[in-house]
Design an enzyme around this catalytic site. Structure first.
Site, PDB file in Angstrom:
ATOM      1  CG  ASP A 119     -10.005   1.028   7.940  1.00 51.35           C
ATOM      2  OD1 ASP A 119      -8.960   1.837   8.509  1.00 51.35           O
ATOM      3  OD2 ASP A 119     -11.018   0.844   7.448  1.00 51.35           O
ATOM      4  CG  ASP A 175      -8.085   1.020   3.928  1.00 50.62           C
ATOM      5  OD1 ASP A 175      -7.301   1.154   5.210  1.00 50.62           O
ATOM      6  OD2 ASP A 175      -9.382   0.940   4.108  1.00 50.62           O
ATOM      7  NE  ARG A 233      -8.166   2.807   0.005  1.00 50.03           N
ATOM      8  CZ  ARG A 233      -9.227   3.062   0.737  1.00 50.03           C
ATOM      9  NH1 ARG A 233      -9.268   3.546   2.287  1.00 50.03           N
ATOM     10  NH2 ARG A 233      -9.310   4.603   0.084  1.00 50.03           N
ATOM     11  NE  ARG A 289      -3.560   2.276   2.060  1.00 52.14           N
ATOM     12  CZ  ARG A 289      -4.774   3.378   2.883  1.00 52.14           C
ATOM     13  NH1 ARG A 289      -4.698   1.809   3.822  1.00 52.14           N
ATOM     14  NH2 ARG A 289      -5.451   3.897   2.923  1.00 52.14           N
TER      15      ARG A 289
END
Length: 149
Positions: A96, A94, A91, A82
């Site tokens: 989170d 990711d 991307r 990334r």
């Protein structure tokens, strides 16, 4: 050990392989994986002129603090390739942090629970698959209730 829910998303390169690789790296870093949702395809959020995403949610256990766990997530994102292009842009991966036990935390670098997860169907769908009865510590609602609003 804390129970942590992480959201994974990819819309660049081999999307499924990127998500599976992130899960494998989490496992290798001594994280006990408890549940993995199905991988679902979703439309982009924010910036719409890009490829669809594949998304999943993983529940795991970690002995790391929230801050150190965030550092691990950023390290995994970098390892998978990334690069920051622009906000909500394409991307490779990711990662989170959605929930970290029932902690509520707000700092410059990290907000737990994730500040916008209740508005993101691409998070709520896989999260409701593996943890429909988990209670959001701020909203005080179960995931399935948030998703059905």
């Amino acid at each position: 050990m804390a129970n942590v829910f992480v959201g994974l998303g990819s819309n660049k390169g081999n999307r499924k392989k990127n998500i599976l690789r992130a899960i494998e790296i989490l496992k290798k870093n001594n994280r006990k994986i408890l549940k993995i949702s199905s991988i679902c395809e979703t439309k982009p959020y924010g910036y719409r002129k890009q490829r669809n995403f594949l998304n999943a949610v993983v529940k795991l256990k970690t002995a790391l603090s929230p801050g150190n766990f965030l550092l691990l997530c950023k390290k995994i994102e970098k390892e998978i390739g990334r690069k920051k292009v622009f906000r909500w842009g394409p991307r490779e991966i990711d990662i989170d942090i959605l929930f970290f036990d029932k902690k509520v935390l707000k700092s410059r670098k990290l907000t737990i629970p994730h500040k916008d997860l209740h508005n993101r169907e691409f998070v709520l769908t896989p999260l409701s698959e593996i943890a429909p009865n988990f209670v959001h510590p701020v909203l005080k609602k179960r995931i399935f209730e948030i998703r059905n609003v």
